[in-house]
Design a protein around this motif. Structure first.
Motif, PDB file in Angstrom:
ATOM      1  N   LEU A 107      61.188 -34.303  79.459  1.00 25.27           N
ATOM      2  CA  LEU A 107      61.505 -34.300  78.031  1.00 25.27           C
ATOM      3  C   LEU A 107      60.446 -34.998  77.189  1.00 25.27           C
ATOM      4  CD1 LEU A 107      65.298 -34.956  77.506  1.00 25.27           C
ATOM      5  CD2 LEU A 107      63.920 -33.157  76.511  1.00 25.27           C
ATOM      6  N   ALA A 108      59.604 -35.746  77.833  1.00 27.69           N
ATOM      7  CA  ALA A 108      58.619 -36.526  77.082  1.00 27.69           C
ATOM      8  C   ALA A 108      57.636 -35.625  76.347  1.00 27.69           C
ATOM      9  CB  ALA A 108      57.875 -37.452  78.038  1.00 27.69           C
ATOM     10  N   ASN A 109      57.446 -34.401  76.870  1.00 23.84           N
ATOM     11  CA  ASN A 109      56.482 -33.504  76.216  1.00 23.84           C
ATOM     12  C   ASN A 109      57.040 -32.824  74.966  1.00 23.84           C
ATOM     13  OD1 ASN A 109      54.603 -34.063  78.174  1.00 23.84           O
ATOM     14  ND2 ASN A 109      55.326 -32.410  79.520  1.00 23.84           N
ATOM     15  N   VAL A 110      58.336 -32.951  74.769  1.00 25.87           N
ATOM     16  CA  VAL A 110      58.962 -32.280  73.623  1.00 25.87           C
ATOM     17  C   VAL A 110      59.230 -33.308  72.532  1.00 25.87           C
ATOM     18  CG1 VAL A 110      60.896 -30.870  72.878  1.00 25.87           C
ATOM     19  CG2 VAL A 110      60.053 -30.680  75.216  1.00 25.87           C
ATOM     20  N   ASP A 111      58.827 -32.969  71.317  1.00 23.07           N
ATOM     21  CA  ASP A 111      59.098 -33.853  70.189  1.00 23.07           C
ATOM     22  C   ASP A 111      60.516 -33.570  69.688  1.00 23.07           C
ATOM     23  OD1 ASP A 111      59.022 -35.561  68.136  1.00 23.07           O
ATOM     24  OD2 ASP A 111      57.484 -34.506  66.971  1.00 23.07           O
ATOM     25  N   VAL A 112      61.460 -34.215  70.325  1.00 21.35           N
ATOM     26  CA  VAL A 112      62.868 -33.898  70.050  1.00 21.35           C
ATOM     27  C   VAL A 112      63.265 -34.206  68.601  1.00 21.35           C
ATOM     28  CG1 VAL A 112      65.249 -34.358  70.746  1.00 21.35           C
ATOM     29  CG2 VAL A 112      63.470 -34.202  72.456  1.00 21.35           C
ATOM     30  N   PRO A 113      62.900 -35.378  68.065  1.00 18.66           N
ATOM     31  CA  PRO A 113      63.321 -35.641  66.682  1.00 18.66           C
ATOM     32  C   PRO A 113      62.825 -34.592  65.691  1.00 18.66           C
ATOM     33  CG  PRO A 113      62.545 -37.639  67.714  1.00 18.66           C
ATOM     34  CD  PRO A 113      62.212 -36.535  68.655  1.00 18.66           C
ATOM     35  N   THR A 114      61.574 -34.158  65.856  1.00 26.86           N
ATOM     36  CA  THR A 114      61.046 -33.154  64.933  1.00 26.86           C
ATOM     37  C   THR A 114      61.771 -31.828  65.107  1.00 26.86           C
ATOM     38  OG1 THR A 114      58.942 -34.224  65.336  1.00 26.86           O
ATOM     39  CG2 THR A 114      58.882 -32.187  64.065  1.00 26.86           C
ATOM     40  N   LEU A 115      62.107 -31.552  66.355  1.00 24.53           N
ATOM     41  CA  LEU A 115      62.761 -30.279  66.619  1.00 24.53           C
ATOM     42  C   LEU A 115      64.209 -30.266  66.106  1.00 24.53           C
ATOM     43  CD1 LEU A 115      62.710 -27.519  68.141  1.00 24.53           C
ATOM     44  CD2 LEU A 115      63.594 -28.749  70.115  1.00 24.53           C
ATOM     45  N   LEU A 116      64.947 -31.317  66.452  1.00 25.13           N
ATOM     46  CA  LEU A 116      66.381 -31.306  66.165  1.00 25.13           C
ATOM     47  C   LEU A 116      66.753 -32.000  64.858  1.00 25.13           C
ATOM     48  CD1 LEU A 116      67.910 -32.043  69.669  1.00 25.13           C
ATOM     49  CD2 LEU A 116      67.929 -29.911  68.441  1.00 25.13           C
ATOM     50  N   GLY A 117      65.872 -32.869  64.400  1.00 29.35           N
ATOM     51  CA  GLY A 117      66.185 -33.658  63.195  1.00 29.35           C
ATOM     52  C   GLY A 117      66.609 -32.812  62.003  1.00 29.35           C
ATOM     53  N   PRO A 118      65.759 -31.841  61.573  1.00 28.70           N
ATOM     54  CA  PRO A 118      66.149 -31.045  60.390  1.00 28.70           C
ATOM     55  C   PRO A 118      67.434 -30.264  60.611  1.00 28.70           C
ATOM     56  CG  PRO A 118      63.837 -30.695  60.955  1.00 28.70           C
ATOM     57  CD  PRO A 118      64.423 -31.486  62.076  1.00 28.70           C
ATOM     58  N   GLY A 119      67.574 -29.730  61.821  1.00 28.83           N
ATOM     59  CA  GLY A 119      68.765 -28.936  62.108  1.00 28.83           C
ATOM     60  C   GLY A 119      70.026 -29.768  61.998  1.00 28.83           C
ATOM     61  N   HIS A 120      70.006 -30.946  62.617  1.00 32.07           N
ATOM     62  CA  HIS A 120      71.206 -31.784  62.572  1.00 32.07           C
ATOM     63  C   HIS A 120      71.438 -32.347  61.183  1.00 32.07           C
ATOM     64  CE1 HIS A 120      73.168 -32.100  66.451  1.00 32.07           C
ATOM     65  NE2 HIS A 120      71.991 -31.844  66.991  1.00 32.07           N
ATOM     66  N   GLN A 121      70.342 -32.659  60.510  1.00 31.26           N
ATOM     67  CA  GLN A 121      70.485 -33.154  59.136  1.00 31.26           C
ATOM     68  C   GLN A 121      71.150 -32.094  58.261  1.00 31.26           C
ATOM     69  OE1 GLN A 121      69.508 -36.276  58.437  1.00 31.26           O
ATOM     70  NE2 GLN A 121      70.386 -36.103  56.380  1.00 31.26           N
ATOM     71  N   LEU A 122      70.670 -30.867  58.415  1.00 27.76           N
ATOM     72  CA  LEU A 122      71.237 -29.778  57.622  1.00 27.76           C
ATOM     73  C   LEU A 122      72.688 -29.509  58.013  1.00 27.76           C
ATOM     74  CD1 LEU A 122      70.602 -27.681  55.467  1.00 27.76           C
ATOM     75  CD2 LEU A 122      69.885 -26.127  57.244  1.00 27.76           C
ATOM     76  N   LEU A 123      72.949 -29.646  59.301  1.00 29.50           N
ATOM     77  CA  LEU A 123      74.329 -29.439  59.754  1.00 29.50           C
ATOM     78  C   LEU A 123      75.252 -30.492  59.143  1.00 29.50           C
ATOM     79  CD1 LEU A 123      76.118 -27.751  61.696  1.00 29.50           C
ATOM     80  CD2 LEU A 123      75.754 -29.511  63.380  1.00 29.50           C
ATOM     81  N   ARG A 124      74.775 -31.729  59.153  1.00 27.23           N
ATOM     82  CA  ARG A 124      75.602 -32.776  58.575  1.00 27.23           C
ATOM     83  C   ARG A 124      75.828 -32.549  57.089  1.00 27.23           C
ATOM     84  NH1 ARG A 124      73.914 -39.047  58.713  1.00 27.23           N
ATOM     85  NH2 ARG A 124      72.793 -38.523  56.814  1.00 27.23           N
ATOM     86  N   GLU A 125      74.758 -32.177  56.403  1.00 26.47           N
ATOM     87  CA  GLU A 125      74.900 -31.905  54.967  1.00 26.47           C
ATOM     88  C   GLU A 125      75.859 -30.748  54.727  1.00 26.47           C
ATOM     89  OE1 GLU A 125      71.086 -31.335  53.245  1.00 26.47           O
ATOM     90  OE2 GLU A 125      70.443 -33.359  53.725  1.00 26.47           O
ATOM     91  N   SER A 126      75.718 -29.733  55.568  1.00 28.40           N
ATOM     92  CA  SER A 126      76.603 -28.563  55.396  1.00 28.40           C
ATOM     93  C   SER A 126      78.052 -28.949  55.601  1.00 28.40           C
ATOM     94  CB  SER A 126      76.227 -27.467  56.390  1.00 28.40           C
ATOM     95  OG  SER A 126      74.880 -27.138  56.272  1.00 28.40           O
ATOM     96  N   LEU A 127      78.296 -29.750  56.615  1.00 26.01           N
ATOM     97  CA  LEU A 127      79.672 -30.176  56.874  1.00 26.01           C
ATOM     98  C   LEU A 127      80.194 -31.029  55.722  1.00 26.01           C
ATOM     99  CD1 LEU A 127      79.441 -31.049  60.652  1.00 26.01           C
ATOM    100  CD2 LEU A 127      80.614 -29.135  59.634  1.00 26.01           C
ATOM    101  N   ASN A 128      79.350 -31.905  55.237  1.00 24.23           N
ATOM    102  CA  ASN A 128      79.777 -32.743  54.111  1.00 24.23           C
ATOM    103  C   ASN A 128      80.013 -31.912  52.859  1.00 24.23           C
ATOM    104  OD1 ASN A 128      79.796 -35.058  55.564  1.00 24.23           O
ATOM    105  ND2 ASN A 128      77.749 -35.704  54.985  1.00 24.23           N
ATOM    106  N   ARG A 129      79.169 -30.918  52.680  1.00 20.09           N
ATOM    107  CA  ARG A 129      79.344 -30.042  51.519  1.00 20.09           C
ATOM    108  C   ARG A 129      80.660 -29.281  51.622  1.00 20.09           C
ATOM    109  NH1 ARG A 129      74.834 -29.610  48.348  1.00 20.09           N
ATOM    110  NH2 ARG A 129      75.719 -27.874  47.225  1.00 20.09           N
TER     111      ARG A 129
END
Lengths: 842, 118
Positions: free
Chosen positions: A587-609
């Protein structure tokens, strides 16, 4: 036969007859006004003459003179050159005063009610004067109004006094007659008021008449009439309703009306309509046998009025607030009579209405009045804020309507409309425009109703809101009548449009979504913050991914059921990415925060909306990014944490091999002992053991060559989701019999043709959403794959619910399958969809 | 008496709430979500941050979470059209609670006291 009338024995009889005659005169007069004919005039004249005679017996000279004048006026009206309009007004007034003066049996004739002005006018009219006298007459009518009100007031009060005293069943009939007289007074008042001027207090009269009706209902209880047979009314209703209602009329409603001098034509015509409506309610009471709800409605209205009175006795505007409450009552009443016109009935639940009334009163007014005592609003600031608010709302709304028109109408304005209505309501409240406040409150209520019933609010609703706002923007407070008419017109349109659309059920209920999600969604909501703080720990990533996969699975299913497709798409893409991340060894070769960060952020915003009743934004950009990551050659294997079965099997194999090696070593050690007989049996035993181990190993290896079809399911689903996302279509892939086992190479070689088939179906078979809607197909298309075992090979039946696919399109796939020994056939079933059969032999 | 931060986009609503809260004896600072600079605010200066649920450009939950991340200990949601799910959602996000308005002054005072005790 003659009777000697003395005060002891004959006066009550006489008074009852007088009352009856007065009521008859009023009824006849009403019929004449509705449909003028000479016959009614003749009856009127005869009855008034009879009343005149009876009044002579009663020793009331004034009443006698009055009735005489009345009869002569009727006679005059029968002449062809008479001015019917002016005469009918006069007659109405006279009839009313007659009824009012005879309203009380115990206290005798209230001769002082026979107003001098009316008397004079009757005389003047009979004299047949010229136009000048008409001028004088108009002026006098204005002057007489106040006195007339007072007459009515006193009559009602006196009647009530006796009603409160005499509650025995023996006098119930008289009470009923009194109530009828009071009702008639109100009714005649409406007729009398034609051609006059008044302000917006029309609703007070509505309330008044409804209260009178409820009182009538109460008094009918003791009358053993038809109503009491139909419904078992509780006893307390009788007393409390009578007392409360008439006290209310006496103390609250009459006083402000008496104090008001200005009269209005429109207002009075409205009063007439209101009285007609009240009469309608009467008819319902008499004709309908389902009285309980209506009684409750009346109770609610009464309670509402009382509270309203308590809260805002100073302001006549308070009456306006009861408009919608009464509209609901009348709508319900109409719905009882005309069940086919059920659209008139907006609020069929009296308990909800009651709750709303009480909440409104308790929350808004109490607080507002409390606050006003301590501090005074700066009206200029409020007005300013109000218009700013209106402008902001208008701009936002116009923008939203434009966006809705450009996109689609599936996700309609729930959030935005709520926001607008809510702000609009507050704005109206701040500037003390209670009518507007109440109107918006009702719009919000209708909207809530529509959401609860999953009614798709149509474009007319959106078009209505700017209309309402533009009406509200008119600064002139003098045109209130016009505004009210506009509002009512707009509401009628809204009701019809809601009725028209009520069959469609494709609306998102953010409330149910929030209910569903808020149970155990905390993991997903807090994940973006955890990701930011702990992204370095690989162990955290795996654990968090495992937790998220569970939540995301649930979320996508729930959101799909609730038609919140954007949330569902995003959660599906995130779930697949998490699954893939679990399968990556390093997993060290994958930049997980960059990959998943926007998606989860958007998901959270969508749920809150969604929880905040707002529209979920477009998620396509983030979803595309996730699919792009998945496409860059990730291994199509199950995640590590899902491979327990494989690991167990390999562990078992290793154990067998170790055991086998152990056996060989034992053989080597015992090589020199072969000659010994004692050891021979031991060797044989070892060989048998080795044979059995080899057999087991062979079986394990055979099993390893077969794979279950379920192993490629996620790959196919991912492919379909990616293609559908690119084509802006919504597709669901269903696999049946996926647990069947096939040779590994067969499944592997089938993947490419199957993907091609799916791609063709997605591109050509599945229609765009707009076309699907026109063809009355479900919004989400379904591709179904039925897996079967055919001899040693595999057979996959692929079916969809789309349009026909051209044969040319599948030719390349057919060639491809022929090359590897397979076969592809296609058949189109009208109204069902395409049926493709992919066969691949071993 | 306590110091309150009120985040609301609606001028009339904020005017109304400010009026009500100040009549209860509290000091109210209003901000709208467009001009809100949470980083410049001092969390210790405010006892409670009240964020309106329905905002024009964002939603109250997101703003509330941002404020919470910046050190605001007590963040509550204000709603004028309450629903049962608001409380559940607020709890899920770890916020303080929901303040229903319009409401009677007694109720508002009671709700604020409960929040201050948390």
């Amino acid at each position: 036969m003659t009777h000697i009338l003395t005060e002891e024995n004959a006066l009550p009889v006489l008074l009852r007859q007088l009352q009856k005659l007065a009521v008859d005169i009023c009824t006849e007069l009403e019929q004449y006004l509705q449909k003028p004919s000479k016959h009614h005039l003749i009856v009127l004249r005869a009855k008034s003459q009879r009343l005149c005679c009876l009044s002579a017996f009663a020793g009331n000279k004034r009443l006698k003179a009055f009735c005489k004048q009345f009869a002569r006026c009727c006679e005059l009206l029968m002449q062809p050159e008479a001015d019917e309009k002016a005469a009918s007004k006069l007659l109405m007034k006279a009839g009313l005063i007659l009824a009012a003066s005879l309203s009380h049996p115990a206290y005798g004739l209230q001769v002082q009610y026979l107003a001098e002005e009316i008397f004079d006018l009757l005389r003047a009219f009979r004299g047949g004067n010229s136009d000048d006298s008409i001028e004088v007459q108009n002026i006098k009518i204005r002057a007489v109004a106040k006195q007339f009100w007072r007459c009515l007031h006193r009559a009602a009060a006196k009647a009530l006094g006796s009603m409160r005293k005499d509650l025995e069943p023996s006098v119930a009939r008289e009470m009923s007659a009194q109530t009828r007289v009071v009702l008639l007074c109100f009714e005649r008042f409406a007729n009398y008021s034609l051609g006059k001027t008044w302000d917006d207090n029309t609703l007070a009269i509505k309330l008044l008449t409804v209260e009178a009706v409820s009182a009538r209902l109460a008094s009918s209880k003791g009358n053993s009439g038809e109503i009491s047979k139909l419904t078992p009314l509780p006893m307390y209703w009788h007393k409390s309703a009578t007392d409360d209602v008439f006290l209310l009329i006496q103390q609250r409603l009459f006083s402000p009306l008496l104090a008001n001098d200005s009269l209005d034509v429109q207002f009075l015509s409205k009063i007439e309509r209101a009285v007609q409506e009240a009469l309608l309610v009467c008819q319902i009471l008499e004709a309908n046998n389902n009285l309980r709800q209506l009684v409750h409605f009346l109770q609610v209205t009464r309670r509402y009025v009382r509270r309203l009175q308590c809260c805002s006795a100073k302001s006549p505007k308070a009456f306006l607030l009861s408009l919608q409450c009464l509209i609901a009552t009348y709508s319900f009443a109409r719905a009882l009579i005309y069940p086919d016109k059920s659209f008139l009935c907006l609020s069929t639940n009296p308990f909800a209405l009651e709750k709303q009334c009480e909440t409104f009163i308790r929350a808004n007014y109490e607080q507002y009045n409390e606050a006003r005592k301590e501090r005074v609003f700066d009206e200029g600031i409020c007005q300013d804020a109000f218009y700013k608010e209106i402008c902001a709302i208008k701009i936002t709304l116009a923008d939203y309507v434009r966006r809705v028109k450009n996109q689609n109408e599936k996700l309609l304005a729930e959030s935005l409309v709520f926001w607008i209505l809510h702000r609009f309501k507050v704005a109206a409240f701040c500037v003390e425009d209670y009518a507007l406040f109440e109107t918006v409150w009702w719009v919000q209520r209708i909207y809530g109703l529509a959401i609860e019933q999953k009614v798709l609010l149509c474009k007319q609703f959106l078009a209505l809101l700017p209309e309402l706002i533009s009406i509200a923007q008119e600064p002139s407070r003098t045109e209130k009548q016009h505004r009210h008419d506009c509002f009512s017109h707009a509401f009628e349109k809204l009701e019809l449009s809601l009725l028209f659309r009520s069959s469609m059920s494709n609306f998102v209920s953010s409330e149910s979504l929030a209910n569903f999600l808020s149970e155990n969604i905390k993991e997903l909501i807090t994940y973006p913050d955890q990701l930011r703080s702990m992204h370095a720990a690989a162990r955290f990533q795996v654990d968090a991914s495992r937790r998220c996969i569970v939540e995301l699975n649930m979320l996508s299913a729930g959101a799909r059921d609730l038609n919140v497709d954007r949330v569902a798409d995003l959660s599906e893409a995130l779930e697949q990415t998490h699954s893939a991340l679990c399968a990556i060894p390093d997993l060290a070769n994958v930049d997980v925060p960059t990959l998943l960060g926007p998606g989860h952020q958007l998901l959270r915003e969508s749920l809150n909306r969604a929880a905040a009743r707002q529209q979920v934004e477009d998620v396509r950009g983030v979803v595309a990014g996730l699919y792009a990551f998945l496409e860059r050659g990730l291994p199509v294997v199950a995640p590590k944490w899902r491979r327990r079965g494989l690991r167990q099997r390999s562990r078992k194999l290793v154990a067998h091999l170790q055991s086998n090696v152990g056996t060989v070593e034992t053989l080597l050690q015992t090589k020199g002992l072969r000659s010994g007989e004692g050891k021979h049996a031991h060797l044989e035993h070892l060989i048998i053991e080795q044979r059995s181990l080899l057999q087991q190993l062979q079986e394990e290896l055979d099993e390893a060559r077969l794979v279950r079809f379920v192993r490629v399911r996620s790959r196919l689903q991912r492919f379909v989701a990616r293609q559908a996302n690119a084509l802006a279509k919504q597709v669901r892939l269903q696999l049946h019999n996926e647990s069947l086992q096939f040779k590994r190479e067969i499944v592997a070689s089938l993947m490419v043709p199957l993907q091609q088939v799916l791609r063709i179906i997605l591109e050509q078979g599945i229609e765009d959403e707009s076309i699907r809607r026109l063809r009355l197909k479900p919004k989400i298309a379904v591709i179904s794959m039925q897996i079967r075992q055919q001899k040693a090979g595999i057979c996959v039946d692929v079916s969809d619910d789309g349009q026909e696919i051209a044969l040319v399109a599948i030719e390349p796939v057919q060639h491809l399958l022929h090359a590897i020994g397979g076969e592809l056939t296609i058949k189109y079933v009208p109204l069902q969809g395409n049926r493709l059969k992919v066969v691949l032999a071993s | 008496m306590c110091t309150l931060l009120l985040v609301d986009d609606s001028p009339t609503q904020s005017c109304y709430l400010e009026f009500v809260l100040s009549s209860l004896g509290h000091e109210v600072h209003t901000q709208d979500s467009a001009n809100l600079q949470p980083e410049e605010l001092k969390p210790m200066a405010f006892d409670i941050a009240l964020v309106s649920l329905l905002l024009a450009n964002s939603n109250g939950f997101e703003i509330g979470l941002r404020l919470q991340n910046l050190g605001f200990e007590r963040v509550a949601i204000v709603t004028m059209s309450p629903r049962s799910t608001d409380v559940q959602w607020t709890k899920a996000l770890g916020l303080l609670g929901v303040l229903d308005a319009p409401n009677s002054l007694v109720n508002i005072r009671h709700q604020l006291q409960k929040m201050l005790q948390c």
